[in-house]
Motif scaffolding. Structure first.
Motif, PDB file in Angstrom:
ATOM      1  N   SER A 210      -2.074   5.333  -3.353  1.00  0.00           N
ATOM      2  CA  SER A 210      -2.356   4.161  -4.167  1.00  0.00           C
ATOM      3  C   SER A 210      -1.164   3.865  -5.074  1.00  0.00           C
ATOM      4  O   SER A 210      -0.562   4.783  -5.654  1.00  0.00           O
ATOM      5  CB  SER A 210      -3.597   4.406  -5.029  1.00  0.00           C
ATOM      6  N   LYS A 212      -1.301   2.744  -7.876  1.00  0.00           N
ATOM      7  CA  LYS A 212      -1.678   3.128  -9.241  1.00  0.00           C
ATOM      8  C   LYS A 212      -1.221   4.542  -9.586  1.00  0.00           C
ATOM      9  O   LYS A 212      -1.193   4.919 -10.754  1.00  0.00           O
ATOM     10  CB  LYS A 212      -3.192   3.015  -9.407  1.00  0.00           C
ATOM     11  N   ASP A 231       2.886   1.557 -11.164  1.00  0.00           N
ATOM     12  CA  ASP A 231       1.901   1.377 -12.223  1.00  0.00           C
ATOM     13  C   ASP A 231       2.562   1.514 -13.589  1.00  0.00           C
ATOM     14  O   ASP A 231       2.244   0.777 -14.521  1.00  0.00           O
ATOM     15  CB  ASP A 231       0.785   2.408 -12.072  1.00  0.00           C
TER      16      ASP A 231
END
Length: 263
Positions: A210, A212, A231
């Protein structure tokens, strides 16, 4: 688990004029703490694959490696992915620099050698370096020269006062390439649709990561594509103002950034 994507020169490898002479060792120590905490570390650099083994020796482990601003990727599995462009672009740029009398040096990598235009003016002169290229360039071995060869990157070393001017002129030539800067006196040219950010996306897809979970660290224009993707992003405080504005945080070192993340 979080993943740091870290630039090399000026970031993991500090500038030479720092007051802390142990900054490199501090940075590497912080990276090892980051790994020991169960996280991952990826290197993204303008340097080529020839630097990988030396990097592994310094770090003490094998990271995934994004080289030549995304044109070369080495996975920890041993898989290597290359994005290439014709060597003719390098030859043309050598002639362009010479014909327009720019104070600049043009370099590339070919057949595991570091290739320089012998007509260079900045930053070296009269270098005794193996240079396979074209008719006005010193030839060491004509048998290995092939205008159909492919290369991953071209680097143009130029005084910072005229870097952006020269970059704009190269853009006008219309080559199907990606152009960025990895230092205040260095223009980087790579295959079209090639950047550190694009390679990070490819790694994320390969490992189902991900975005993130990504933290980016850098100090130059070629790191902005990482900052946009991550992120959280950290820029080293010596960077140009335009680069610093693209990051979430400004820090003095990789060690400082990792300490913040671990805390």
């Amino acid at each position: 688990m979080k993943i740091i994507i870290c630039d090399l020169d000026g970031t993991l490898y500090p500038k030479k004029n720092l007051s802390n002479k142990n900054q490199l060792q501090d940075n590497i120590g912080a990276v090892r703490k980051w790994k020991d905490a169960g996280n991952e570390f990826v290197v993204a650099t303008a340097r080529g694959m020839h630097h990988y083994e030396e990097l592994v020796e310094k770090l003490g482990f094998k990271p995934n490696f994004i080289g030549s601003n995304g044109a070369e990727v080495i996975y920890t599995s041993g898989e290597v992915v290359l994005k290439q462009m014709p060597i003719q672009i390098y030859i043309d740029l050598c002639r362009f620099i010479e014909d327009n009398d720019y104070n600049a040096s043009v370099a590339t990598g070919l057949n595991d050698e570091w290739v320089w235009n012998t007509k260079d003016k900045y930053p070296i002169k009269d270098a005794e370096i193996y240079i396979p290229s074209w008719d006005y360039i010193k030839l060491y071995d004509k048998d290995i020269i092939n205008s159909e060869d492919k290369i991953e990157r071209i680097q143009i070393f130029v005084p910072k006062e005229i870097r952006d001017e020269l970059k704009d002129e190269i853009l006008k030539l219309g080559y199907p390439v990606s152009i960025t800067c990895s230092d205040d006196d260095l223009i980087d040219i790579g295959p079209l649709n090639c950047s550190k950010g694009i390679s990070i996306e490819e790694i994320c897809h390969k490992y189902n990561i991900s975005k993130k979970d990504i933290i980016a660290m850098g100090d130059s224009h070629n790191d902005i594509s990482m900052f946009k993707l991550a992120d959280r992003s950290y820029c080293i405080d010596h960077a140009e103002e335009e680069v610093k504005r693209k990051a979430n945080y400004i820090v003095s070192s990789v060690a400082e950034a990792i300490d913040k993340e671990l805390s």
